[in-house]
Design a protein around this motif. Structure first.
Motif, PDB file in Angstrom:
ATOM      1  N   GLN A 168       0.827  -1.206   0.000  1.00  0.00           N
ATOM      2  CA  GLN A 168       0.000   0.000   0.000  1.00  0.00           C
ATOM      3  C   GLN A 168       0.871   1.270   0.000  1.00  0.00           C
ATOM      4  N   TYR A 171       2.341   1.726  -3.510  1.00  0.00           N
ATOM      5  CA  TYR A 171       1.327   2.026  -4.520  1.00  0.00           C
ATOM      6  C   TYR A 171       0.839   3.472  -4.411  1.00  0.00           C
ATOM      7  N   TRP A 172       0.559   3.890  -3.160  1.00  0.00           N
ATOM      8  CA  TRP A 172      -0.043   5.218  -3.009  1.00  0.00           C
ATOM      9  C   TRP A 172       0.978   6.344  -3.059  1.00  0.00           C
ATOM     10  N   THR A 175       1.286   6.867  -6.625  1.00  0.00           N
ATOM     11  CA  THR A 175       0.064   7.506  -7.125  1.00  0.00           C
ATOM     12  C   THR A 175       0.150   9.020  -6.880  1.00  0.00           C
ATOM     13  N   THR A 327      -7.938   3.632  -0.430  1.00  0.00           N
ATOM     14  CA  THR A 327      -7.032   4.776  -0.395  1.00  0.00           C
ATOM     15  C   THR A 327      -6.674   5.099   1.049  1.00  0.00           C
ATOM     16  N   ALA A 331      -2.534   9.950   2.051  1.00  0.00           N
ATOM     17  CA  ALA A 331      -1.643   9.246   1.125  1.00  0.00           C
ATOM     18  C   ALA A 331      -0.443  10.165   0.907  1.00  0.00           C
TER      19      ALA A 331
END
Ligand code: HEM
Length: 441
Positions: A168, A171-172, A175, A327, A331
């Motif tokens: 996580q 990934y974030w 992002t 989410t 983040a």
């Protein structure tokens, strides 16, 4: 007995107590050894000083080597596929013997490298070491620009590595980072598409980041580093030698007008003297071996020890597997981009019908302006020869102050973004608890 002799020979080889008997012996050793070729036969005492360079550039390089070595071993164990990346990292943590240490070493060395390269740049600025002095043929502003390239590559290496665990956090962070890039007018979405190999972070993005991370970016760093070191030799050594040169009388060169010389037709001249790039020759310099090499080994050993200790204390985190549907709130981008994320947030201001685009300001305009300024500054800097290679030269007081203020802003915003921002990017002191709704579905 033979075994004991072999052991003694090995010990001697490893500890390497050779001291050259003469300059010629030292010079010959350097010319014959490709690694030592990087050094001149002699170095000035000033450039050996711990106080001057703090060996931060050397530490950066040692960290890079640690990253390459641990990274090559990690490549045997990591699988760059969306289905298997996370589980291969989990195996490293919990199944492979000392896999956790290998991963932790790689991660800590990467964080340290970003910080140390930044500090190295600060040292270079505060010593005015990007300015030319008296050395013949020196082009230090160019080496500053090569250094900026190295800083950018270091950041990109770290950024591309961030995605690989496919958890996580990874990934974030990617992002947020790539969303900031997409805020550029007109071409923003195209930039994001180019970075990710599509509109989403999936297999295309993973393989793209992986190939950049394990091959192209390290290759560029190696190329730029060799160029960086070669430039230092061409520039006559570290900038501090220019201060030593100021106290010396210039070498007499007697021009011979009546006759011209040609060296195999490659170069012509009216004098058989070859001008050296080193300004100081005898008084202030000592043989590179063992004076420089001994210090470099010490720095290398110190860096390895600190990295190993930190890797044991701070284990690399591994969150839940990446899930595009969940989410985290907040983040966050990788820590070295959090100062930008902070600026993005505070410069996003809703004004009735329109909103000031913080992502454009903090994510695109500000970094571009800063990079352009950094490239331009060595050519614009008006300070004189007396301030080249000197810590906090009085003549550079004003620009040093502005530079320190900018660095402090970056550091303070990074600390705020890392430790003091909670859900919805609200401000929380470390002792304050976050509300219990950190995950958005
Ligand atoms: C991967 C990143 C980098 C590595 C491995 C590296 C390596 C080195 C090394 C080994 C030195 C010799 C002195 C020392 O140890 O401090 C040096 C000097 C220098 N570096 Fe870097 N460097 C890097 C990044 C940078 C950056 C970001 C800048 C500036 C933007 C920069 C500008 C310079 C300059 C101008 C010198 C000459 C300093 C002097 O004459 O005193 N370098 N670098």
């Amino acid at each position: 007995m033979q075994f004991l002799n072999q052991l003694t020979a090995l010990y001697k080889k490893l500890t390497w107590t050779w001291n050259p008997g003469s300059d010629k012996e030292a010079g010959d050793a350097i010319v014959k050894n490709v690694l030592l070729h990087a050094f001149p036969n002699k170095v000035s005492k000033g450039s050996l000083s711990w106080k001057y360079s703090m060996y931060l550039g050397t530490i950066s390089f040692v960290l890079f080597v640690i990253l390459v070595v641990t990274g090559l071993i990690l490549m045997f164990l990591y699988v760059p596929s969306v289905e298997r990346a996370y589980s291969s990292v989990k195996d490293l943590e919990f199944v492979v013997s000392f896999g956790w240490l290998l991963r932790s070493l790689h991660r800590i060395a990467a964080h340290l490298m970003v910080a140390v390269v930044f500090l190295h740049m600060v040292r270079v600025f505060l010593t005015g070491a990007y300015k030319n002095g008296k050395s013949v043929g020196s082009n230090r502003p160019l080496n500053w620009i090569i250094g900026l390239g190295l800083l950018l590559m270091t950041l990109l290496l770290s950024f591309t590595g961030y995605l690989l665990p496919w958890d996580q956090l990874a990934y974030w962070a990617i992002t947020v980072g790539t969303n900031i890039a997409s805020s550029a007018p007109v071409v923003g979405d195209k930039i994001r598409f180019f970075l990710l190999g599509g509109n989403f972070i999936d297999q295309n993005a993973l393989i793209r980041f992986y190939v950049l991370h394990v091959f192209f970016l390290p290759m560029i760093v190696v190329f730029l580093f060799v160029w960086h070191m070669w430039r230092i030799r061409k520039d006559g050594g570290l900038a501090v030698v220019d201060q030593e040169a100021l106290t010396q009388k210039p070498e007499k060169v007697i021009p011979v007008k009546s006759k011209t010389y040609s060296l195999l037709g490659i170069t012509n001249g009216s004098s058989v003297h070859v001008q050296t790039t080193m300004v100081n020759e005898e008084e202030n310099s000592v043989a590179s071996i063992p004076n420089l090499t001994r210090r470099l080994w010490l720095v290398t050993l110190g860096t390895i020890i600190v990295t190993v200790i930190l890797s044991i204390i701070f284990r690399a985190p591994l969150e839940a597997a990446a899930n595009p549907a969940v989410t985290p709130n907040p983040a966050k981008a990788p820590w070295y981009f959090l100062w930008l994320q902070e600026i993005v947030t505070i410069s996003t201001i809703p004004l009735g019908f329109v909103t000031i685009n913080g992502a454009l300001i903090g994510g695109i305009i500000l970094p571009t302006v800063m990079i352009c300024l950094a490239v331009w500054w060595p050519y614009r800097d008006p300070s004189g020869i007396n301030s080249v290679g000197v810590w906090f030269a009085p003549e550079r007081k004003k620009q040093n102050r502005i530079f320190i203020i900018i660095c402090l802003f970056i550091i303070i915003f990074t600390i705020i973004g890392t430790f003091l921002r909670g859900p919805y990017w609200n401000f929380y002191f470390p002792w304050e608890a976050w509300p219990t709704m950190p995950v958005k579905y």
